[in-house]
Design an enzyme around this catalytic site. Structure first.
Site, PDB file in Angstrom:
ATOM      1  N   HIS A 175      31.504 -15.299  14.352  1.00  0.00           N
ATOM      2  CA  HIS A 175      32.825 -14.793  14.706  1.00  0.00           C
ATOM      3  C   HIS A 175      32.832 -13.276  14.548  1.00  0.00           C
ATOM      4  CE1 HIS A 175      37.117 -14.636  15.199  1.00  0.00           C
ATOM      5  NE2 HIS A 175      37.296 -14.121  13.994  1.00  0.00           N
TER       6      HIS A 175
ATOM      7  N   CYS B  37      36.087 -13.637  20.914  1.00  0.00           N
ATOM      8  CA  CYS B  37      36.313 -12.708  19.812  1.00  0.00           C
ATOM      9  C   CYS B  37      35.433 -11.471  19.948  1.00  0.00           C
ATOM     10  CB  CYS B  37      36.067 -13.396  18.477  1.00  0.00           C
ATOM     11  SG  CYS B  37      34.427 -14.115  18.300  1.00  0.00           S
TER      12      CYS B  37
END
Length: 1008
Positions: free
Chosen positions: A823, A420
């Site tokens: 994330h 990510c």
């Protein structure tokens, strides 16, 4: 009498008359008849029953046969014998096929008529064999239901002993092959009724002979766990689950979960199919068995199966929470309130564990705002109660899920395993419109460079039909060698490495194409000594023109001048260096006073003539020591304990000497702006001002003055002398906790201005300082203080600080509490260099003086008022949220409130686009007029690759649609019980899309 009856049923007499005559025939059955007459009557009635042309003839056949069989039983027993019944089952009757349900019905009625006759025992023995044969032939649901009716009425026909186990197993397999392709409710109800009859038969056999139960269940599991792609077991098997005694759950689950012969793939397949059964009307107790099986697998720590099943079939309740909460609120019952409190607790646990989905969570937070939020300690306790860890390297989440492009028209990037950090950066760069257009317009045919791979990736993001693209080739080419695959990394570090690689690569290609070996710089294979030997040549080269700059320099390159003034002799030294991003530390505040930070990349740095990243130096180190081995990495943030002052006066233009004019400096308040409640809320502008503010070098951080020949207190200032097209700002959020020796994250909220005014110091004369990319850097002695290399400058220069307006283009957000975990996702929008630019550019100049005066008086500046007005206009403009494969619409308001709504989600990397009255890039590209309002046309090689992949995608989509159709057909179609609401909510937001109405055509998903 048979002749009279035959002539009657085929005559054209009125139906009432026929009924009267038939009644007379039935009454005459009491009279004596010889054997031949009885046989003739049985033949005629059998023919009428099996081959009657209309319901009346078949009804007459049944009435007359029953009457004559009752009064002439010996003759009927002789007629209805083993040979006759066996012939019907094997050969049929005249034109009637042996598998016709009418034959089985006729045999069923015949058994009732001779039930008291001794010969019936021979028929029972015959049928015990024949029903097993019939079941092995996989009869259709209708025939199997009629057979179940017969066996329910005549249990003597059910096979006995070991054959009973075989019969049950074969009957389970037969149910597994049931199909119903009709979409009509009447046919579907009839199908459900047929399945019910067969399952009830099995239940009766299990009760009568318990030894048949376990083998039957083993056969059920064998069917639903089959991995044979050519066979999809019928959802009708779900009807059997309701008949399994619940007392057997523990024993059966333990047997299944501990059996070494049951493979993980088979168990996963079985669970997925059981979840599909939940949409079946007869699936009673299936949910109980599914939950029990999940718990059983968790007990033996088969977490891989649990995770795979979760990702494949279990839908989070996220899309339905708001409606669910409102529904229970309206109930007003104590049980509903208690449920909502528990649900709220679980939702907060979910948002804590799976952070990074603000677009999904914002409406949920609004819905549950009236219920108490659990503490972080309680959330962690709940999450640690039953944690699943996978033993598999390739989870189901990595499987490609085919679906159309999102309504945004944008393409997501598939997460290849903790990638990510790359996906968020690539999407931010792709949404940098001018940069994307320049990359796509490059002619890179025959080149296998990283820029070529980036061009390929940008082209696919722009033109693929896929919902999400897998950037495997680019990831392998752009991943820094020290990054561990499948591990979370720092997106800022990745961005610096990527831009530096692209810059160095283009420099080498330019040098090679111009055949100037003396200028070749190879960053990968050049030693420090070789770089040092070339540094002298570089310092003598003329200033780089725009045409000689690399694309990275044109788009992201700026210049920063460092000015150091000795406070003893007032002599000065200065140096100009290039940067691609500015790393902004947080201003000291009450919350950070006791923190100690250290940043190995805190000083401006370059590597092998490359672009450098600018950050604030650490007070614990020498003021400006250059270390190329650490300068490329910014891992920890820096909070400098230094004298705080504002940047030099930004609103005057005068002749400035080498010694800064003390009277022209505006001192700013050391305190950070505060909210009404006293909570500090710094803005990006505050961090930028802090970055550019003068710093007093004292104590261990003293400056070595060549004029004084000793360490002296000095004042250091930094000024931006050349602004980039795209300004990249990194907020230094990760600090090193020296007490606990861990890296922590600064979770402070930072206000993100839509309009940022960058102070740029313009110079008209700068004769004493060369502005090449590696000015005055002597690489031969890296251990000496870099400040000794700075040349004193006594030349006057005309300088003027100008505020250059920038618009916010994208924001990369880090969700989590550590740089090694969490994330990344990004917000972005399309901005060109001239969007609303003329108004902003000139209005910012008009407000400059007023802003200076307001700053001195502590009032809100007119530029802030103008920015607020612009923000209100931008609220309605399209912003996009890029979250790996998921792309959704959002708003600037969501960007602003992200940290206040989700404390672990903080802005980390910002991209601002410079605004000017005319597009400064248009003059550099002779063909730009052809595509100034859109992306450039792609080269044939790229178009061919995209076209080929789009065709492949359409083929995959067609195959997937066929597979779904087969699965839907096997599970029947759109059955809705009476009173079922036709207005179902939209389906799931999960990767496979989903659901809506609860018919058979819906792939069942267990909702947690």
């Amino acid at each position: 009498m048979d002749k009279i009856l035959e002539g009657l049923v085929s005559s054209s007499h009125p139906l009432p008359l026929k009924r009267v005559i038939v009644r007379k025939v039935v009454e005459s059955a009491e009279h004596w008849l010889d054997e031949a007459q009885c046989e003739a009557m049985f033949d005629l009635t059998t023919r009428l029953i099996l081959e009657g042309q209309d319901p009346f003839q078949r009804q007459v056949g049944h009435q007359v046969l029953e009457a004559y069989a009752r009064y002439h039983r010996p003759e009927f027993e002789s007629f209805f014998n083993k040979t006759f019944v066996l012939g019907l089952l094997h050969q049929g009757y005249h034109s009637l096929d042996r598998k016709d349900v009418a034959i089985l019905d006729y045999i069923h009625n015949g058994l009732k008529l001779i039930m008291s006759c001794p010969s019936v025992l021979d028929l029972f023995s015959l049928l015990q064999v024949e029903v097993l044969r019939m079941v092995c032939e996989r009869p259709e649901p209708q025939l199997c239901a009629r057979l179940s009716d017969l066996l329910t009425d005549f249990v003597q026909c059910i096979p006995k002993g070991k054959l009973s186990i075989t019969f049950c197993q074969q009957l389970v397999r037969t149910i597994g092959h049931f199909q119903c392709v009709s979409t009509q409710e009447r046919e579907l109800r009839e199908y459900v009724s047929q399945v019910t009859k067969v399952s009830n038969l099995l239940q009766n056999i299990w009760k009568a002979e318990p030894t048949t139960l376990l083998p039957s269940l083993q056969e059920v599991f064998a069917s639903i766990s089959s991995t044979d792609a050519s066979f999809e077991p019928s959802v009708a098997l779900a009807s059997l689950v309701q008949h399994i005694p619940l007392q057997m759950i523990t024993v059966l689950i333990r047997s299944l979960t501990t059996d070494p012969n049951v493979k993980d793939a088979s168990m996963t397949q079985a669970l997925c199919r059981m979840i599909d059964w939940l949409s079946w009307p007869l699936a009673q107790h299936v949910d109980t068995w599914v939950i029990a099986l999940l718990k059983g697998l968790a007990a033996v720590q088969k977490f891989t199966i649990l995770i795979d099943v979760t990702l494949l079939k279990i839908e989070l309740i996220v899309p339905h929470v708001v409606n669910l909460v409102h529904s229970f609120k309206n109930d007003g019952l104590p049980s509903s309130t208690a449920f909502l409190v528990q649900l709220t607790e679980l939702i907060h646990c979910m948002m804590y564990h799976y952070s990074g989905f603000p677009d999904l969570y914002e409406p949920i937070l609004e819905a549950i705002k009236d219920f108490p939020k659990p503490s972080e300690e309680k959330i962690k306790l709940i999450l640690n109660q039953s944690a699943w860890t996978s033993q598999s390297n390739s989870l189901a989440s990595c499987l490609s899920r085919l679906s159309g492009k999102s309504e945004t028209g944008k393409t997501g990037l598939i997460n290849l395993g903790n990638t990510c950090y790359m996906n968020s950066v690539i999407q931010a760069l792709f949404m940098a419109t001018d940069f994307r257009r320049q990359v796509l317009s490059l002619n890179l045919n025959g080149c296998n460079s990283l820029m070529k791979k980036l061009q390929h990736l940008f082209a696919f993001l722009a033109h693929t039909q896929r919902e999400a693209y897998a950037p495997r080739i680019f990831f392998e080419a752009s991943r820094p060698p020290w990054f561990t695959p499948r591990s979370q990394q720092d997106c800022s570090e990745y961005l610096r490495f990527l831009l530096d690689r692209l810059h160095e690569e283009e420099k080498i290609l330019k040098v090679q194409s111009s055949h100037k070996p003396s200028e070749i710089l190879e960053c990968s294979g050049t030693s420090l000594q070789e770089v040092a030997s070339k540094a002298a040549v570089l310092t003598e080269t003329p200033r780089t023109t725009d045409s000689e700059k690399t694309l990275i320099e044109k788009m992201f390159g700026g210049k920063l001048r460092t000015h150091i003034c000795c406070l003893n002799c007032r002599s000065t030294s200065q140096k100009v260096e290039a940067f691609t991003d500015l790393s902004l530390a947080f201003c000291p505040s009450s919350s950070l006073e006791n923190m100690s930070f250290q940043d190995p990349a805190s000083s401006p740095s370059t590597q092998d003539g490359g672009l450098m990243q600018a950050a604030i130096p650490s007070p614990s180190e020498e003021p400006v020591v250059y270390n190329p081995t650490t300068a490329a990495f910014i891992c920890d943030s820096v909070v400098n304990e230094r004298t705080i002052g504002s940047p030099p006066n930004e609103f005057y233009c005068s002749e400035n000497t080498s010694v800064p004019n003390e009277s022209n400096r505006i001192l700013v308040n050391k305190d950070v702006p505060q909210k009404p409640g006293g909570e500090t809320t710094p803005s990006v502008t505050d961090l930028l001002n802090y970055f550019l503010a003068p710093e007093i070098l004292t104590g261990d951080n003293q400056y070595y003055c060549e004029n004084c020949a000793s360490l002296q207190n000095a004042e250091k200032t930094m000024q931006i002398t050349e602004e980039p097209e795209y300004l990249i700002l990194t907020l230094l959020r990760f600090s090193y906790d020296q007490k606990y020796h861990v890296r922590r994250k600064i979770l402070d909220n930072v206000s993100l201005p839509l309009v940022l005014e960058l102070p740029v110091k313009r110079t008209t004369s700068f004769s004493s300082l060369s502005e090449s990319w590696s000015v005055d850097v002597d690489f031969t002695d890296l251990s000496e203080n870099l400040a000794k290399k700075l040349k004193p400058s006594g030349t006057d220069e005309a300088s003027c600080t100008k505020l250059v307006p920038y618009l916010l283009s994208s924001v990369v957000v880090h969700s989590g509490i550590s740089s090694e975990s969490g994330h990344y996702y990004s917000y972005a929008r399309n901005i060109t260099g001239t969007e609303s630019s003329y108004q902003i550019y000139h209005q910012s100049e008009a407000l400059a003086l007023a802003s200076s005066q307001s700053h001195l008086l502590g009032r809100e500046s007119p530029s802030a008022v103008f920015e607020q007005d612009l923000e209100n206009k931008e609220m309605s403009k399209e912003w996009f949220l890029f979250n790996d494969s998921r792309v959704t619409f959002t708003s600037f308001q969501s960007v602003q409130k992200i940290t206040s709504r989700f404390p672990k989600d903080t802005a980390y990397v910002l991209l601002y686009k410079k605004q000017h009255s005319t597009n400064g890039l248009s003059g550099n590209n002779p063909t730009s007029g052809l595509w100034i309002n859109g992306d450039p046309p792609l080269q044939k090689e790229l178009m061919d690759a995209i076209t080929k992949d789009n065709k492949l995608y359409l083929q995959e989509q067609e195959l997937n649609a066929r597979a779904r159709a087969l699965q839907a057909a096997s599970a029947s179609c759109s059955f809705r019980p009476n009173g079922f609401d036709d207005n179902d909510p939209p389906g799931s937001c999960g990767p496979t899309g989903g659901g809506g109405g609860g018919g058979f055509n819906t792939v069942g998903r267990l909702v947690f």
